[in-house]
Write a protein that holds these residues in place. Structure first.
Motif, PDB file in Angstrom:
ATOM      1  N   ALA A  80     -44.326  -5.423 -23.129  1.00 33.78           N
ATOM      2  CA  ALA A  80     -44.589  -5.808 -24.510  1.00 33.78           C
ATOM      3  C   ALA A  80     -43.579  -5.141 -25.438  1.00 33.78           C
ATOM      4  O   ALA A  80     -42.905  -4.171 -25.079  1.00 33.78           O
ATOM      5  CB  ALA A  80     -46.009  -5.401 -24.909  1.00 33.78           C
ATOM      6  N   SER A  81     -43.493  -5.658 -26.631  1.00 33.77           N
ATOM      7  CA  SER A  81     -42.710  -5.028 -27.691  1.00 33.77           C
ATOM      8  C   SER A  81     -43.583  -5.044 -28.953  1.00 33.77           C
ATOM      9  O   SER A  81     -43.874  -6.086 -29.489  1.00 33.77           O
ATOM     10  CB  SER A  81     -41.428  -5.820 -27.947  1.00 33.77           C
ATOM     11  OG  SER A  81     -40.715  -5.282 -29.044  1.00 33.77           O
ATOM     12  N   GLN A  82     -44.167  -3.848 -29.365  1.00 39.40           N
ATOM     13  CA  GLN A  82     -43.776  -2.558 -28.863  1.00 39.40           C
ATOM     14  C   GLN A  82     -44.851  -1.949 -27.964  1.00 39.40           C
ATOM     15  O   GLN A  82     -46.026  -2.258 -28.077  1.00 39.40           O
ATOM     16  CB  GLN A  82     -43.436  -1.613 -30.019  1.00 39.40           C
ATOM     17  CG  GLN A  82     -44.567  -1.358 -30.959  1.00 39.40           C
ATOM     18  CD  GLN A  82     -44.150  -0.714 -32.282  1.00 39.40           C
ATOM     19  OE1 GLN A  82     -44.858  -0.916 -33.202  1.00 39.40           O
ATOM     20  NE2 GLN A  82     -43.070   0.029 -32.382  1.00 39.40           N
ATOM     21  N   THR A  83     -44.373  -1.035 -27.098  1.00 47.83           N
ATOM     22  CA  THR A  83     -45.265  -0.372 -26.176  1.00 47.83           C
ATOM     23  C   THR A  83     -44.656   0.972 -25.807  1.00 47.83           C
ATOM     24  O   THR A  83     -43.678   1.410 -26.441  1.00 47.83           O
ATOM     25  CB  THR A  83     -45.516  -1.263 -24.944  1.00 47.83           C
ATOM     26  OG1 THR A  83     -46.595  -0.725 -24.174  1.00 47.83           O
ATOM     27  CG2 THR A  83     -44.277  -1.398 -24.071  1.00 47.83           C
ATOM     28  N   PHE A  84     -45.192   1.634 -24.794  1.00 43.08           N
ATOM     29  CA  PHE A  84     -44.707   2.964 -24.413  1.00 43.08           C
ATOM     30  C   PHE A  84     -43.249   2.877 -23.973  1.00 43.08           C
ATOM     31  O   PHE A  84     -42.882   2.051 -23.136  1.00 43.08           O
ATOM     32  CB  PHE A  84     -45.588   3.530 -23.299  1.00 43.08           C
ATOM     33  CG  PHE A  84     -45.293   4.967 -22.965  1.00 43.08           C
ATOM     34  CD1 PHE A  84     -45.157   5.916 -23.957  1.00 43.08           C
ATOM     35  CD2 PHE A  84     -45.168   5.376 -21.646  1.00 43.08           C
ATOM     36  CE1 PHE A  84     -44.900   7.249 -23.656  1.00 43.08           C
ATOM     37  CE2 PHE A  84     -44.918   6.697 -21.326  1.00 43.08           C
ATOM     38  CZ  PHE A  84     -44.778   7.640 -22.328  1.00 43.08           C
ATOM     39  N   SER A  85     -42.421   3.733 -24.524  1.00 40.34           N
ATOM     40  CA  SER A  85     -40.965   3.639 -24.369  1.00 40.34           C
ATOM     41  C   SER A  85     -40.455   3.886 -22.956  1.00 40.34           C
ATOM     42  O   SER A  85     -39.365   3.414 -22.593  1.00 40.34           O
ATOM     43  CB  SER A  85     -40.286   4.633 -25.314  1.00 40.34           C
ATOM     44  OG  SER A  85     -40.653   5.980 -24.970  1.00 40.34           O
ATOM     45  N   GLN A  86     -41.213   4.592 -22.150  1.00 45.23           N
ATOM     46  CA  GLN A  86     -40.681   5.014 -20.851  1.00 45.23           C
ATOM     47  C   GLN A  86     -40.576   3.882 -19.832  1.00 45.23           C
ATOM     48  O   GLN A  86     -39.850   3.999 -18.851  1.00 45.23           O
ATOM     49  CB  GLN A  86     -41.527   6.157 -20.282  1.00 45.23           C
ATOM     50  CG  GLN A  86     -41.460   7.425 -21.099  1.00 45.23           C
ATOM     51  CD  GLN A  86     -40.038   7.950 -21.247  1.00 45.23           C
ATOM     52  OE1 GLN A  86     -39.449   8.453 -20.294  1.00 45.23           O
ATOM     53  NE2 GLN A  86     -39.471   7.832 -22.444  1.00 45.23           N
ATOM     54  N   TYR A  87     -41.280   2.776 -20.040  1.00 44.08           N
ATOM     55  CA  TYR A  87     -41.149   1.650 -19.113  1.00 44.08           C
ATOM     56  C   TYR A  87     -39.719   1.114 -19.137  1.00 44.08           C
ATOM     57  O   TYR A  87     -39.075   0.973 -18.091  1.00 44.08           O
ATOM     58  CB  TYR A  87     -42.116   0.517 -19.479  1.00 44.08           C
ATOM     59  CG  TYR A  87     -43.545   0.922 -19.710  1.00 44.08           C
ATOM     60  CD1 TYR A  87     -44.155   1.944 -18.988  1.00 44.08           C
ATOM     61  CD2 TYR A  87     -44.312   0.266 -20.673  1.00 44.08           C
ATOM     62  CE1 TYR A  87     -45.475   2.303 -19.219  1.00 44.08           C
ATOM     63  CE2 TYR A  87     -45.631   0.607 -20.907  1.00 44.08           C
ATOM     64  CZ  TYR A  87     -46.202   1.633 -20.187  1.00 44.08           C
ATOM     65  OH  TYR A  87     -47.503   1.982 -20.425  1.00 44.08           O
ATOM     66  N   SER A 106     -38.609  -7.983 -23.163  1.00 46.45           N
ATOM     67  CA  SER A 106     -39.696  -7.539 -24.035  1.00 46.45           C
ATOM     68  C   SER A 106     -40.280  -8.716 -24.793  1.00 46.45           C
ATOM     69  O   SER A 106     -39.547  -9.483 -25.417  1.00 46.45           O
ATOM     70  CB  SER A 106     -39.182  -6.489 -25.026  1.00 46.45           C
ATOM     71  OG  SER A 106     -38.709  -5.340 -24.332  1.00 46.45           O
ATOM     72  N   VAL A 107     -41.596  -8.838 -24.737  1.00 45.21           N
ATOM     73  CA  VAL A 107     -42.310  -9.940 -25.386  1.00 45.21           C
ATOM     74  C   VAL A 107     -43.102  -9.369 -26.559  1.00 45.21           C
ATOM     75  O   VAL A 107     -43.932  -8.472 -26.370  1.00 45.21           O
ATOM     76  CB  VAL A 107     -43.244 -10.643 -24.389  1.00 45.21           C
ATOM     77  CG1 VAL A 107     -44.025 -11.758 -25.074  1.00 45.21           C
ATOM     78  CG2 VAL A 107     -42.448 -11.186 -23.199  1.00 45.21           C
ATOM     79  N   PRO A 108     -42.879  -9.865 -27.772  1.00 46.77           N
ATOM     80  CA  PRO A 108     -43.562  -9.315 -28.951  1.00 46.77           C
ATOM     81  C   PRO A 108     -45.081  -9.363 -28.843  1.00 46.77           C
ATOM     82  O   PRO A 108     -45.647 -10.306 -28.283  1.00 46.77           O
ATOM     83  CB  PRO A 108     -43.073 -10.215 -30.095  1.00 46.77           C
ATOM     84  CG  PRO A 108     -41.765 -10.767 -29.611  1.00 46.77           C
ATOM     85  CD  PRO A 108     -41.931 -10.933 -28.125  1.00 46.77           C
ATOM     86  N   LEU A 109     -45.722  -8.346 -29.366  1.00 41.98           N
ATOM     87  CA  LEU A 109     -47.177  -8.327 -29.469  1.00 41.98           C
ATOM     88  C   LEU A 109     -47.636  -9.405 -30.446  1.00 41.98           C
ATOM     89  O   LEU A 109     -46.894  -9.796 -31.343  1.00 41.98           O
ATOM     90  CB  LEU A 109     -47.654  -6.965 -29.973  1.00 41.98           C
ATOM     91  CG  LEU A 109     -47.320  -5.731 -29.138  1.00 41.98           C
ATOM     92  CD1 LEU A 109     -47.625  -4.462 -29.936  1.00 41.98           C
ATOM     93  CD2 LEU A 109     -48.088  -5.718 -27.829  1.00 41.98           C
ATOM     94  N   VAL A 110     -48.864  -9.847 -30.278  1.00 41.80           N
ATOM     95  CA  VAL A 110     -49.485 -10.768 -31.227  1.00 41.80           C
ATOM     96  C   VAL A 110     -50.665 -10.042 -31.859  1.00 41.80           C
ATOM     97  O   VAL A 110     -51.632  -9.709 -31.175  1.00 41.80           O
ATOM     98  CB  VAL A 110     -49.961 -12.068 -30.534  1.00 41.80           C
ATOM     99  CG1 VAL A 110     -50.682 -12.959 -31.537  1.00 41.80           C
ATOM    100  CG2 VAL A 110     -48.777 -12.802 -29.925  1.00 41.80           C
ATOM    101  N   ASN A 111     -50.553  -9.748 -33.152  1.00 41.79           N
ATOM    102  CA  ASN A 111     -51.573  -8.956 -33.849  1.00 41.79           C
ATOM    103  C   ASN A 111     -51.836  -7.633 -33.132  1.00 41.79           C
ATOM    104  O   ASN A 111     -52.971  -7.178 -33.029  1.00 41.79           O
ATOM    105  CB  ASN A 111     -52.872  -9.745 -33.993  1.00 41.79           C
ATOM    106  CG  ASN A 111     -52.715 -10.981 -34.855  1.00 41.79           C
ATOM    107  OD1 ASN A 111     -52.010 -10.951 -35.863  1.00 41.79           O
ATOM    108  ND2 ASN A 111     -53.353 -12.073 -34.467  1.00 41.79           N
TER     109      ASN A 111
END
Length: 362
Positions: free
Chosen positions: A111-118, A131-136
């Motif tokens: 996802a974008s955004q999510t935990f950076s270490q992935y 990276s796929v944008p979050l929805v809400n």
């Protein structure tokens, strides 16, 4: 150049300034840190009792096979000990998985955004990051599925998601697992699992009986209050765990970390109390935000995310007043503290609003 070229495209993880530094910078007598999602109530008293019993063993290597903690945790989770792997926090398990599975021919989906270490470790291994944008604020699993192809080795799902606190429910995760190729590993990072109260949150461990490509990560750093000990774990099918262990460093979790984790695991009364206090703290913030018409994402973790366009301005204003939060490009993340800490920060947020310097939703 001394390192892989792709490493120079990254930045080292920045944990934020220590409280002592902030106090010196602003001439403060006290600083409240609500930036790193730590447990404000510490850890179980049983940890201190058990650590006193091992002070004479500091010169001895720890249990490299993690037999005792594996046995106790497996019993607690109702799984087999050979389904567990331990690391220096869940972070090291992320590194282990990436190092063991990824090559330059692979890609990961996150996802974008999510935990950076992935993405951090994928880049180090030369893999493409999709990276796929979050929805809400929530993972878009349909969008992530569309990003998966024959070269996708790992899909990362942070659940609840860091930094938004949102979650993917059972129905959505099960449908996703049904459609993802069996050659693609789905890693569900449940670092904040203990705080979740949603009735439709996935029982990922039971899902492993059907999906051998499912890996679950958890940690003792958050609800268990053992962040400084650095111990987390992964759960997967025994064959994969056996193979991941080949890449694991010898004695990668210390004796004191293992002892502390076992002691904290055996005090679930403490955990339940911390979770209850976290819920009350969360209500302090949501009540305030609702009253002031401030947008936020409903959270299942021990933090809350407020989407704003001037996050750095808010961060700096609050830091100068002795409250450290975490700023992201799209908003601010506030760790739930004690009742007094929460009330103190809320008072400062009211001041920020009154001065018209921050909290500009959108």
């Amino acid at each position: 150049m001394y390192v892989k070229p792709q490493i120079l495209t990254l930045q080292a993880y920045k944990p934020g300034k220590p409280s002592e530094v902030v106090m010196r910078e602003y001439g403060l007598d006290k600083v409240v840190k609500l930036a790193s999602n730590e447990n404000p109530f510490g850890c179980s008293p049983k940890v201190f009792e058990e650590l006193r019993n091992v002070v004479s063993k500091f010169a001895i290597y720890p249990d490299g096979a993690t037999e005792e903690i594996s046995g106790k945790l497996a019993k607690f989770l109702n799984i087999e000990p050979n389904q567990l792997i331990f690391g220096s926090g869940a972070d090291e398990i992320i590194q282990l998985i990436s190092r063991s599975l990824l090559t330059k021919d692979h890609n990961i989906v996150q996802a974008s955004q999510t935990f950076s270490q992935y993405s951090h470790h994928a880049v180090i291994e030369g893999s493409e990051v999709r990276s796929v944008p979050l929805v809400n604020g929530v993972h878009d699993l349909d969008g992530m599925l569309n990003a998966v192809d024959k070269n996708t080795k790992i899909v990362w799902i942070c659940n609840p998601n860091n930094p938004t606190g949102t979650y993917v429910n059972t129905r959505l995760l099960s449908a996703f697992l049904e459609k993802v190729p069996s050659s693609t590993f789905v890693v569900v990072d449940e670092a904040y699992f203990e705080y979740v109260s949603a009735s439709d949150y996935p029982d990922t461990i039971s899902l492993m009986n059907k999906y051998e490509n499912l890996i679950v990560l958890r940690t003792f750093s958050k609800a268990y209050g053992l962040a400084s000990f650095r111990i987390g774990y992964g759960i997967a099918n025994s064959k994969l765990i056996q193979e991941l262990n080949i890449a694991r460093l010898p004695f990668n979790t210390s004796m004191v970390a293992q002892v502390a984790a076992i002691a904290s695991l055996e005090d679930q009364v403490f955990i339940k109390n911390c979770v209850a206090q976290n819920k009350k703290g969360m209500e302090q913030y949501t009540s305030f935000f609702d009253a002031y018409g401030i947008e936020y994402y409903p959270s299942q973790a021990n933090f809350i995310f407020v989407p704003v366009s001037n996050s750095q301005e808010i961060f700096t204003e609050l830091e100068s007043k002795g409250y450290i939060i975490r700023a992201f490009p799209t908003g601010i993340r506030i760790t739930i503290g004690t009742a007094a800490e929460n009330e103190g920060l809320i008072l400062q947020l009211k001041s920020v609003l009154k001065n018209n310097t921050a909290i500009n939703n959108g």
